[in-house]
Motif scaffolding. Sequence first.
Motif, PDB file in Angstrom:
ATOM      1  N   GLN A  47       0.808  -1.225   0.000  1.00  0.00           N
ATOM      2  CA  GLN A  47       0.000   0.000   0.000  1.00  0.00           C
ATOM      3  C   GLN A  47       0.842   1.275   0.000  1.00  0.00           C
ATOM      4  O   GLN A  47       0.565   2.191  -0.784  1.00  0.00           O
ATOM      5  CB  GLN A  47      -0.961  -0.012   1.181  1.00  0.00           C
ATOM      6  CG  GLN A  47      -2.199  -0.878   0.943  1.00  0.00           C
ATOM      7  CD  GLN A  47      -3.212  -0.746   2.063  1.00  0.00           C
ATOM      8  OE1 GLN A  47      -2.994  -1.233   3.163  1.00  0.00           O
ATOM      9  NE2 GLN A  47      -4.309  -0.068   1.785  1.00  0.00           N
ATOM     10  N   PRO A  48       1.883   1.369   0.856  1.00  0.00           N
ATOM     11  CA  PRO A  48       2.711   2.589   0.799  1.00  0.00           C
ATOM     12  C   PRO A  48       3.361   2.807  -0.569  1.00  0.00           C
ATOM     13  O   PRO A  48       3.440   3.943  -1.050  1.00  0.00           O
ATOM     14  CB  PRO A  48       3.758   2.358   1.883  1.00  0.00           C
ATOM     15  CG  PRO A  48       3.127   1.386   2.825  1.00  0.00           C
ATOM     16  CD  PRO A  48       2.268   0.506   1.988  1.00  0.00           C
ATOM     17  N   GLU A  68       0.737   3.994  -3.025  1.00  0.00           N
ATOM     18  CA  GLU A  68       0.419   5.404  -2.772  1.00  0.00           C
ATOM     19  C   GLU A  68       1.511   6.321  -3.331  1.00  0.00           C
ATOM     20  O   GLU A  68       1.220   7.365  -3.929  1.00  0.00           O
ATOM     21  CB  GLU A  68       0.267   5.627  -1.266  1.00  0.00           C
ATOM     22  CG  GLU A  68      -0.174   7.034  -0.894  1.00  0.00           C
ATOM     23  CD  GLU A  68      -0.453   7.181   0.591  1.00  0.00           C
ATOM     24  OE1 GLU A  68      -0.638   8.328   1.036  1.00  0.00           O
ATOM     25  OE2 GLU A  68      -0.495   6.155   1.298  1.00  0.00           O
ATOM     26  N   LYS A  69       2.772   5.899  -3.170  1.00  0.00           N
ATOM     27  CA  LYS A  69       3.882   6.704  -3.688  1.00  0.00           C
ATOM     28  C   LYS A  69       3.835   6.772  -5.209  1.00  0.00           C
ATOM     29  O   LYS A  69       4.016   7.836  -5.811  1.00  0.00           O
ATOM     30  CB  LYS A  69       5.206   6.109  -3.218  1.00  0.00           C
ATOM     31  CG  LYS A  69       6.430   6.895  -3.665  1.00  0.00           C
ATOM     32  CD  LYS A  69       7.702   6.275  -3.115  1.00  0.00           C
ATOM     33  CE  LYS A  69       8.937   7.057  -3.562  1.00  0.00           C
ATOM     34  NZ  LYS A  69      10.191   6.449  -3.033  1.00  0.00           N
ATOM     35  N   ALA A  85       1.207   6.337  -7.108  1.00  0.00           N
ATOM     36  CA  ALA A  85       0.028   7.117  -7.502  1.00  0.00           C
ATOM     37  C   ALA A  85       0.305   8.614  -7.418  1.00  0.00           C
ATOM     38  O   ALA A  85      -0.189   9.397  -8.245  1.00  0.00           O
ATOM     39  CB  ALA A  85      -1.164   6.741  -6.629  1.00  0.00           C
ATOM     40  N   SER A  86       1.107   9.014  -6.439  1.00  0.00           N
ATOM     41  CA  SER A  86       1.404  10.443  -6.283  1.00  0.00           C
ATOM     42  C   SER A  86       2.253  10.985  -7.425  1.00  0.00           C
ATOM     43  O   SER A  86       2.307  12.195  -7.641  1.00  0.00           O
ATOM     44  CB  SER A  86       2.118  10.684  -4.950  1.00  0.00           C
ATOM     45  OG  SER A  86       3.453  10.187  -4.988  1.00  0.00           O
ATOM     46  N   LEU A  92       0.027  -1.123  -8.668  1.00  0.00           N
ATOM     47  CA  LEU A  92      -1.256  -0.429  -8.527  1.00  0.00           C
ATOM     48  C   LEU A  92      -2.430  -1.402  -8.663  1.00  0.00           C
ATOM     49  O   LEU A  92      -3.405  -1.318  -7.909  1.00  0.00           O
ATOM     50  CB  LEU A  92      -1.364   0.679  -9.570  1.00  0.00           C
ATOM     51  CG  LEU A  92      -0.372   1.837  -9.442  1.00  0.00           C
ATOM     52  CD1 LEU A  92      -0.481   2.765 -10.650  1.00  0.00           C
ATOM     53  CD2 LEU A  92      -0.594   2.618  -8.149  1.00  0.00           C
ATOM     54  N   ASP A 137      -2.759  -3.657  -5.580  1.00  0.00           N
ATOM     55  CA  ASP A 137      -3.318  -2.899  -4.462  1.00  0.00           C
ATOM     56  C   ASP A 137      -4.828  -2.748  -4.625  1.00  0.00           C
ATOM     57  O   ASP A 137      -5.581  -2.826  -3.637  1.00  0.00           O
ATOM     58  CB  ASP A 137      -2.650  -1.519  -4.374  1.00  0.00           C
ATOM     59  CG  ASP A 137      -3.031  -0.788  -3.101  1.00  0.00           C
ATOM     60  OD1 ASP A 137      -2.945  -1.396  -2.014  1.00  0.00           O
ATOM     61  OD2 ASP A 137      -3.443   0.382  -3.190  1.00  0.00           O
ATOM     62  N   THR A 149      -8.725  -0.276  -3.445  1.00  0.00           N
ATOM     63  CA  THR A 149      -8.416   1.144  -3.579  1.00  0.00           C
ATOM     64  C   THR A 149      -8.802   1.578  -4.992  1.00  0.00           C
ATOM     65  O   THR A 149      -8.051   1.369  -5.952  1.00  0.00           O
ATOM     66  CB  THR A 149      -6.915   1.379  -3.332  1.00  0.00           C
ATOM     67  OG1 THR A 149      -6.181   0.356  -4.010  1.00  0.00           O
ATOM     68  CG2 THR A 149      -6.593   1.332  -1.853  1.00  0.00           C
ATOM     69  N   ARG A 165      -6.455   3.479  -7.308  1.00  0.00           N
ATOM     70  CA  ARG A 165      -5.365   2.728  -7.945  1.00  0.00           C
ATOM     71  C   ARG A 165      -5.875   2.045  -9.217  1.00  0.00           C
ATOM     72  O   ARG A 165      -5.188   2.028 -10.240  1.00  0.00           O
ATOM     73  CB  ARG A 165      -4.797   1.674  -6.999  1.00  0.00           C
ATOM     74  CG  ARG A 165      -4.427   2.199  -5.632  1.00  0.00           C
ATOM     75  CD  ARG A 165      -3.244   3.158  -5.648  1.00  0.00           C
ATOM     76  NE  ARG A 165      -3.002   3.615  -4.293  1.00  0.00           N
ATOM     77  CZ  ARG A 165      -3.427   4.763  -3.779  1.00  0.00           C
ATOM     78  NH1 ARG A 165      -4.109   5.613  -4.548  1.00  0.00           N
ATOM     79  NH2 ARG A 165      -3.187   5.096  -2.531  1.00  0.00           N
TER      80      ARG A 165
END
Length: 674
Positions: A186-187, A190-191, A193-194, A218, A221, A227, A230
Amino acid sequence: MALPAKNLLGDETSPYLQQHKGNPVHWRPWSTKTLAEAKALDKPILLSIGYAACHWCHVMAHECFEDDEVADVMNRLFVNIKVDREERPDIDQIYMAALQATGEQGGWPLTMFLTPDAKPFWGGTYFPRKARFGRPGFVEVLNAVHTAWKDKQAELARSADALAAHVASRLAPTPDGAAPAAPPLQPLAEKIASMMDPDLGGLRGAPKFPNAPFLDVLWLDWLENRTVARRDAVLGTLRSMLSGGIYDHVGGGLARYSTDAQWLVPHFEKMLYDNAQIIRHACFAHVETGDELFRMRIEETIGWVLREMQVEGGAFASSLDADTEGEEGKFYLWTRSEIEKVLGEDAETLLGFYSLSKPEGWEGDPILHRLHRPDAQPPAEERRQRELLDRLLAKREKRPRPGRDDKVLVDWNGLTIAALATAGRQLARRDWIEAAHAAYRFVCESMQDERLPHSIRGEKRLFPALASDYAAMISAAVALHGALQENAFIKQALRWAEMLDRWHADEAGSGYFLTASDNADVPMRIRGDVDEAVPSATAQIIVALTQLSSLSGDHALYEKAMRSAEAALARAQQQAYGQAGIIHAAALAQRPMKLLISDTSQHERFVPVANRISDPRRVDVVLKEEEKAPAEQMAGITIDRAVPGAWLCVGQSCLPSIHDPVILEATLRSSRKE
């Protein structure tokens, strides 16, 4: 020991090396003999690494390596080695890491200067014949490196030792500390995706690459944690890629990257691995959305693979060149007048749907795309557009063709076999499954003493294989078993797992090296932890062993996969980038899925459901009446064969039996971490 003072590439397998056999440069292939020559002569090595489809490799070859004056300087001052990065990704990774460690941006051609014992001390990428583009001329570079080596040899040797040690710490690290308690899926998602472009997908900015390892993270996840953002990032990226100029709308298939931020201007080389991965991702997207855009692109891309990439015997070539007759993209581009000449009045119909664009800075003919109409249109409209595109394709087939690198790389073929088998199941295309099986047989027939080669071309085989070859072919066997349910695939995959252990395992039993233990010409054995355009060898091994364990019932394989994952995660904590594949693979290994199906041969109800819902986490086993399947034993459940049904096992536990295909479909679509 001095080798003959001439070009020695004439007997090499690689089409890329064959492209350079007529150069006046006294090229040598990478070999123990060549390395011994450099030591004996106490001459520095000029190492040039590229590949057959590389545009700037061709440019530097024409400007420098075909020039007698440049060749004379190279021959006097250096032992000159030419390497095909696709044949020797282990050599390429070592010296690319060295270049990047000096603060330079990597790329091909890779031009590195090495000490006589093959330690890197300086390098770059493309150098022009004469100074331009802010780059020094190549003869100037050669003379400067020679002067530095002559005047500061001891200093350069110390720097080379330090650089080699740094590369070893990056590519063959010793874990320092324990692995995280759980893969940080997940972390990382998220990174990633950013960093994504919110409008067109892919990473922000230019150039834009497909970046399959990031898409894998992605998508997993989304599957595991639901999510939605994602999922949408992957779907948006795929829609943009498959609508942009990076996609060949006339003939199918994806170019290696786009030079701009809009997926519009492709770098026109087409690589087998990119297209295997886009088929796979489009399959997952089609399962999720039912969007006809993805089905069409799967069909078109597989059509291109079978039409243009299949070699005699059924396997697949490596790549198509970016250039035709010395001009980038010439084979693929159209002017409006050319389209009108082929289609007549129907040209307006096509160009009302597709666009021709010539953005600022692009010097070639316009690029065909549908970025302004990315969504699938009604079936009748799409069929009409395809008919018009096929007329352009028939005309294009008469043009001079780009060069094809027809060597068969085993790992890339493994990726392609798995993609074809997955797509064939999902879209009920037996012909695709048969094509996958033909390529699989080709690779199997190339083995010697049960060992795989890495590269095959005609009657020539390049041994030994890399760890990625075994991993990719194990996954290919798993995918073909899913499609054909023949136990011979499991048996062969288990033999490949034995070869992987015998030739690539480390002494601690904590993972694998990329190169085989009997490969004598590598300056260092590297792990293969770093992703490139495909997931790293380590990531592929973890996934392959996890899948094979689920399929075969061999729990020892699963323990090897988990030990490899834990050690790789510990190593990954010390690395700055390139570890997405390991984190994805470790997360997948933590919760693998297997689906056991008992169906009636006269009227299958559950198999079609499983076939059309592909999932990267899952292997499927259709139980036979006459035997107890290993996967059934591993699951520890009792199955009543008299009643058709399905049993989904997630991680170490199995859900209650399912006896309604509708419920099975809902379960497969919603399966997630509780």
